[in-house]
Each structure stands twice: as C-alpha cells, then as structure tokens.
Design an enzyme around this catalytic site. Sequence first.
Site, PDB file in Angstrom:
ATOM      1  N   LYS A 173      12.856  -5.651  10.320  1.00 56.33           N
ATOM      2  CA  LYS A 173      13.041  -4.416   9.558  1.00 56.33           C
ATOM      3  C   LYS A 173      12.301  -3.276  10.252  1.00 56.33           C
ATOM      4  CE  LYS A 173      10.900  -2.415   6.102  1.00 56.33           C
ATOM      5  NZ  LYS A 173      11.157  -0.993   6.351  1.00 56.33           N
ATOM      6  N   GLY A 226       1.694  -1.559  11.423  1.00 56.90           N
ATOM      7  CA  GLY A 226       1.741  -0.503  10.414  1.00 56.90           C
ATOM      8  C   GLY A 226       0.348  -0.183   9.932  1.00 56.90           C
ATOM      9  N   THR A 230      -1.286  -1.610   4.147  1.00 57.94           N
ATOM     10  CA  THR A 230      -0.075  -2.445   4.076  1.00 57.94           C
ATOM     11  C   THR A 230      -0.367  -3.821   4.675  1.00 57.94           C
ATOM     12  OG1 THR A 230       1.142  -0.408   4.565  1.00 57.94           O
ATOM     13  CG2 THR A 230       2.422  -2.435   4.512  1.00 57.94           C
ATOM     14  N   GLU A 248      -0.988  -5.635  13.603  1.00 58.89           N
ATOM     15  CA  GLU A 248      -1.430  -4.513  14.440  1.00 58.89           C
ATOM     16  C   GLU A 248      -1.534  -3.315  13.523  1.00 58.89           C
ATOM     17  OE1 GLU A 248      -1.828  -4.707  17.790  1.00 58.89           O
ATOM     18  OE2 GLU A 248      -1.019  -6.702  18.109  1.00 58.89           O
ATOM     19  N   CYS A 282      -0.996   5.166  17.330  1.00 60.55           N
ATOM     20  CA  CYS A 282      -2.177   4.454  16.838  1.00 60.55           C
ATOM     21  C   CYS A 282      -3.321   4.488  17.851  1.00 60.55           C
ATOM     22  CB  CYS A 282      -1.810   3.016  16.506  1.00 60.55           C
ATOM     23  SG  CYS A 282      -0.997   2.191  17.878  1.00 60.55           S
ATOM     24  N   GLU A 383      -8.115   7.587   9.053  1.00 63.31           N
ATOM     25  CA  GLU A 383      -7.014   7.753  10.004  1.00 63.31           C
ATOM     26  C   GLU A 383      -6.068   8.834   9.474  1.00 63.31           C
ATOM     27  OE1 GLU A 383      -3.874   4.808  10.235  1.00 63.31           O
ATOM     28  OE2 GLU A 383      -3.899   4.925  12.413  1.00 63.31           O
TER      29      GLU A 383
HETATM   30  P1  NDP Z   1       3.319   1.424   6.940  1.00 67.61           P
HETATM   31  O1  NDP Z   1       2.275   0.383   6.815  1.00 67.61           O
HETATM   32  O2  NDP Z   1       3.568   2.307   5.777  1.00 67.61           O
HETATM   33  O3  NDP Z   1       4.736   0.780   7.292  1.00 67.61           O
HETATM   34  C1  NDP Z   1       4.966  -0.042   8.418  1.00 67.61           C
HETATM   35  C2  NDP Z   1       6.216  -0.870   8.167  1.00 67.61           C
HETATM   36  O4  NDP Z   1       5.967  -1.771   7.095  1.00 67.61           O
HETATM   37  C3  NDP Z   1       7.432  -0.057   7.745  1.00 67.61           C
HETATM   38  O5  NDP Z   1       8.604  -0.685   8.221  1.00 67.61           O
HETATM   39  C4  NDP Z   1       7.338  -0.125   6.243  1.00 67.61           C
HETATM   40  O6  NDP Z   1       8.564   0.153   5.629  1.00 67.61           O
HETATM   41  C5  NDP Z   1       6.904  -1.554   6.055  1.00 67.61           C
HETATM   42  N1  NDP Z   1       6.231  -1.829   4.795  1.00 67.61           N
HETATM   43  C6  NDP Z   1       5.578  -0.958   3.979  1.00 67.61           C
HETATM   44  N2  NDP Z   1       5.091  -1.614   2.896  1.00 67.61           N
HETATM   45  C7  NDP Z   1       5.434  -2.923   3.034  1.00 67.61           C
HETATM   46  C8  NDP Z   1       5.211  -4.105   2.261  1.00 67.61           C
HETATM   47  N3  NDP Z   1       4.528  -4.067   1.120  1.00 67.61           N
HETATM   48  N4  NDP Z   1       5.707  -5.269   2.707  1.00 67.61           N
HETATM   49  C9  NDP Z   1       6.368  -5.324   3.882  1.00 67.61           C
HETATM   50  N5  NDP Z   1       6.630  -4.250   4.648  1.00 67.61           N
HETATM   51  C10 NDP Z   1       6.150  -3.062   4.254  1.00 67.61           C
HETATM   52  O7  NDP Z   1       2.960   2.248   8.247  1.00 67.61           O
HETATM   53  P2  NDP Z   1       3.684   3.539   8.798  1.00 67.61           P
HETATM   54  O8  NDP Z   1       5.138   3.268   9.003  1.00 67.61           O
HETATM   55  O9  NDP Z   1       3.264   4.699   7.972  1.00 67.61           O
HETATM   56  O10 NDP Z   1       3.050   3.635  10.269  1.00 67.61           O
HETATM   57  C11 NDP Z   1       1.853   4.255  10.520  1.00 67.61           C
HETATM   58  C12 NDP Z   1       0.724   3.240  10.622  1.00 67.61           C
HETATM   59  O11 NDP Z   1       1.009   2.285  11.625  1.00 67.61           O
HETATM   60  C13 NDP Z   1      -0.573   3.892  11.038  1.00 67.61           C
HETATM   61  O12 NDP Z   1      -1.630   3.379  10.264  1.00 67.61           O
HETATM   62  C14 NDP Z   1      -0.736   3.444  12.470  1.00 67.61           C
HETATM   63  O13 NDP Z   1      -2.063   3.408  12.932  1.00 67.61           O
HETATM   64  C15 NDP Z   1      -0.129   2.091  12.452  1.00 67.61           C
HETATM   65  N6  NDP Z   1       0.238   1.681  13.793  1.00 67.61           N
HETATM   66  C16 NDP Z   1      -0.479   0.696  14.419  1.00 67.61           C
HETATM   67  C17 NDP Z   1      -0.196   0.333  15.717  1.00 67.61           C
HETATM   68  C18 NDP Z   1      -0.943  -0.779  16.404  1.00 67.61           C
HETATM   69  O14 NDP Z   1      -0.449  -1.274  17.395  1.00 67.61           O
HETATM   70  N7  NDP Z   1      -2.114  -1.177  15.924  1.00 67.61           N
HETATM   71  C19 NDP Z   1       0.871   1.005  16.473  1.00 67.61           C
HETATM   72  C20 NDP Z   1       1.566   2.005  15.726  1.00 67.61           C
HETATM   73  C21 NDP Z   1       1.248   2.336  14.427  1.00 67.61           C
HETATM   74  P3  NDP Z   1       8.795   1.645   5.046  1.00 67.61           P
HETATM   75  O15 NDP Z   1       8.700   2.576   6.190  1.00 67.61           O
HETATM   76  O16 NDP Z   1      10.139   1.566   4.490  1.00 67.61           O
HETATM   77  O17 NDP Z   1       7.742   1.849   4.015  1.00 67.61           O
END
Ligand code: NDP
Length: 479
Positions: A173, A226, A230, A248, A282, A383
């Site tokens: 997803k 993400g 989450t 991650e 990130c 962040e």
């Molecule tokens: P989110 O945690 O909101 O979402 C990440 C993904 O998880 C999306 O596809 C989201 O869907 C999905 N998701 C959200 N809630 C749930 C749940 N309860 N169960 C399963 N899936 C879920 O992050 P963002 O998309 O806002 O991304 C930004 C974040 O990602 C920042 O904190 C950033 O630091 C981190 N990040 C980390 C990286 C790393 O390598 N460490 C690299 C890049 C980003 P939906 O969008 O539909 O809510």
Amino acid sequence: MEIQNYINGKFVKPISNDWIDNYCPADGEIYGQIPNSSTADVENAYKAAETAFNDWSQTSIEERSRILIKISELLEANLDRFAEAESKDNGKPIGLAKTIDIPRAASNFRFFGNAITQFSSESHESVGQDAVNFTLRQPIGVVGCISPWNLPLYLFTWKIAPAIAAGNCVVAKPSEITPLTAFLLGEICTEAGLPNGVLNIVHGFGKTTGHAIIEHPNIKAISFTGGTSTGAQIAKIAAPMFKKLSLELGGKNPNIIFADCDYDDMLRTTVRSSFANQGQICLCGSRIFIEKSIYNKFKSDFVEKVKQLKIGHPSNPDTDIGALVSIPHLEKVKSYINFENDEGGTILCGGKQITINGYENGYYFEPTIFEVTNNECRLNQEEIFGPIVTIMPFDDEDNALQMANDIKYGLSATVWTNNLKRTMRMSSKLQAGIVWINTWMLRDLRTPFGGVKASGVGREGGFEALRFFTETKNVCIKY
Ligand code: NDP
C-alpha cells in the site's frame, strides 16, 4: 483520472466502489480518484499473493533476477512519464523527480535483481562430531509493504524489490496522498512478465486499508516506512501475532559543522540537506549546530543562499522549492511558526505561506531558518518534516555531541570536519543508524539503512533487506 487496485495482475475497482479524491499540491485541484479499499480488497490481494507464492518461490533465481532487471529497464524507458506523475502527485520539483526519485526506483529493482544472485548462506562443519550444518534462507510467504508520501515510488520499490527478489509475494500500500506512480508501476510489472499475484497493490487510507494489511493473520512480515507514532501502533498489533517487523520511522537529524571543514562544500550541501524536497526527507538535517568561531559567518552566508532558492510550480525546471504535499501537512508546518513567540526562537528568513501566480490554491511555504538558543525547545525536539531548520552555536565537540544525542530520534547525522580523529570519535558516539562525514545522502544500496531509538527497528538495504525478507532455517546433518 481513476486509479485502480492492482490485484492478481489486473486493474480492479474497490469492491465497495468507494473513492478518495486525489489532490494536486501545486494548484490544490482534485485531479483524480483513488480506491478507498476495504478489508475485502486486502483479502483479495492476499489470496492472489498466496496462490502465486508456490510457483514464485520455486522460480529460479536467474528468472526472478531477469524480471526485476526488466522492470528496472522499463522504468528507465518511462522516466519522463513517471517523473511527471510523481511531481504532480507530490508537489516535488520535476528536476528532483527526474534525477532522484525515478532513477532510484529503477536502481532498487536493478540492485535487488543483481543482489539476489549473490545472496548466500552459511555452512558450519562441526569438526569432531561428524556433522555439517547449513543454513537455508527461505522466502517467508506473503509479506506487507507500506510506504509514505515523501519519496513515493523510491520508498515503495525499496521494499517491494527485495521482497519479490527473495521469492515472496507482496500486498503493498502506497500513501493515499501519493498513489499515482505506484498505480503506474502495475502496468510495468505486467509488461516485464512478473507473474500475476506476485505483487498486489491496494490503495486506501492507512487507518483502514493499511490496518487490514497489518492485522491480516497470514501476512507474516511487514516492512513499514512512515511516522514514529504510526510505527508504534503497527508494532502493537503485529507483536502478539509474532510478525517480522521492519520499521523505518521519523528523524530529527543533527548537522554538526566544525570550523575546520571545507566551508564552501559544507554550505552548498547544507542548503540541500535542509530543504531538498521541501525538507520532506526523513534524512534532512533539520537541527544545524555550528562551532562558535564560524557561527556568525555561517549564519549570514546560509541565510543569503537560502533566500536565493526559487519557490515555484513543480513542473518549472528552475524551481528549487515546490509545493508541500497536502493541506494538513502545510497546516502542521505553519503551526511551528508560532513558536517564535512561545519559545524565544528568531526567524532569520522565510516563515510564511506564499502564493504563486496562477496557482493561488497551491501549498507553498518559504524555506525557513530559525535561530534558537535552547536544544530543548520543540523546534529542536519535534519532527516538523518540512522546510524549517534551526541553527544554534556550540562550544566544543562534547557540547555538540550532547545536543545531537539529546533527542528521542536517531536516524542519521552529518558531521563536517577535516579532523580524522574527531571523525572517528563522533562516528562512534553519535546515536544514529547512519553517519555522513563531509557529505549528505550519499547512498550505496549495499549499505545497511535504518535508525535507532524512536527512528525505527531493523535495517534495510543490501543483504540486510534480503535477510529480513527470508526465514532462516538451520539444517544439521550427521554423517
Ligand atoms: P504515516 O505514518 O502517516 O504513513 C505512512 C504510511 O502508513 C502511509 O501509507 C499511511 O497511509 C500508512 N498508515 C497510516 N496509518 C496506518 C495504520 N494505522 N496502519 C497501517 N498503515 C498506516 O507517515 P507519512 O506518510 O506522513 O510520512 C512521513 C513520515 O515518514 C515522517 O515521520 C518521516 O520521517 C517518515 N519517513 C521515514 C523514513 C525512514 O526511512 N526512516 C523515510 C521517509 C519517511 P495514509 O497515507 O493513507 O495514512
């Protein structure tokens, strides 16, 4: 444009026929609909993956490798189309999508297509016991891959490529905010000859579609990138089912600048590590610590350079700073500007939402530099994930290290110095999964990638990813 799920090699509508609007960050217009997938759609994706698993896990390494490399070639051949889609969906400058996002997505498939041919396991001769042990590394089965919106195809493929290279089948997803390139990837996979059901892509909200993947009892491993909160919710659901988890998560990375560095290189790179992709990476170095003796010079040079960045429509090749990804994210970034009053920070440049002529409803925000005096402030501890960085002087190495580590996150750190002994001391003591010395975001896909503390659990990249996506079994033969 109607985006559909990709299940068992076919594009299908969500069973409920329920849809989510897709917004273009550059002008705020709705330009498409994406499936609001339910548990039933995830179940269909799971069934397709489960059915495909038997054959795919038995497909020769050479054949899997050939298909992955073919996907990579097709992505390269469709570079412009994919880059335009990514830029439109995410708001990132087209130049960035063309030089980083899509080439890197292609590299992910090429890299893991090659890596799987070199992936080996251990054998131990138990001398004196007439026995030999060897280790099998077997695909897990059906695995789940969930990725965020900031580097959409880049991070989506970073998970999918090693998962399928290792012989698993995938239910994936992308973020519902940036679904377009994941949708286009389905076409490419079919064209490359990836068997039906090996990769299944379901679109929808994290709370529903993502949640259904996490709580599915037979999806046995989850690779998630993400936010930290989450990640914590996912771990709570997955842990009692003993799923394998790779998380991650967020970062708030220090960029530590010593007076003995190569100044011009540092300044150029620091502008990039602060504001590339509107600061929505990130790995961005959003807390900048500068040795006192060069603090004033750095402050004026950095502000001058950042003021020169061109904010504009993402499709304009001259644009340095495009649009933020969504209205909620823009609002989150804006909320930190009030901290100037609350916590004694001073805005040195930026700080305002702006409009671009002709695109008045786009989500644009100026690159912003705060000068802060206290590492405990929320600007330095939370962040923001947008175009806001802080600068602050430090006295000596110990002081820099203490501030860099005094935070819940531990993804990456950058250090600028030409002192070798200091390089070694800092590398060893910084609490981060990745340390860059005199560079930023220089990536070699063989290296382990991931964070410590609240930035995640586990490592991806290179053989680490292939180890994550395989189950280890030791076989002991007595002869
Ligand atoms: P989110 O945690 O909101 O979402 C990440 C993904 O998880 C999306 O596809 C989201 O869907 C999905 N998701 C959200 N809630 C749930 C749940 N309860 N169960 C399963 N899936 C879920 O992050 P963002 O998309 O806002 O991304 C930004 C974040 O990602 C920042 O904190 C950033 O630091 C981190 N990040 C980390 C990286 C790393 O390598 N460490 C690299 C890049 C980003 P939906 O969008 O539909 O809510």
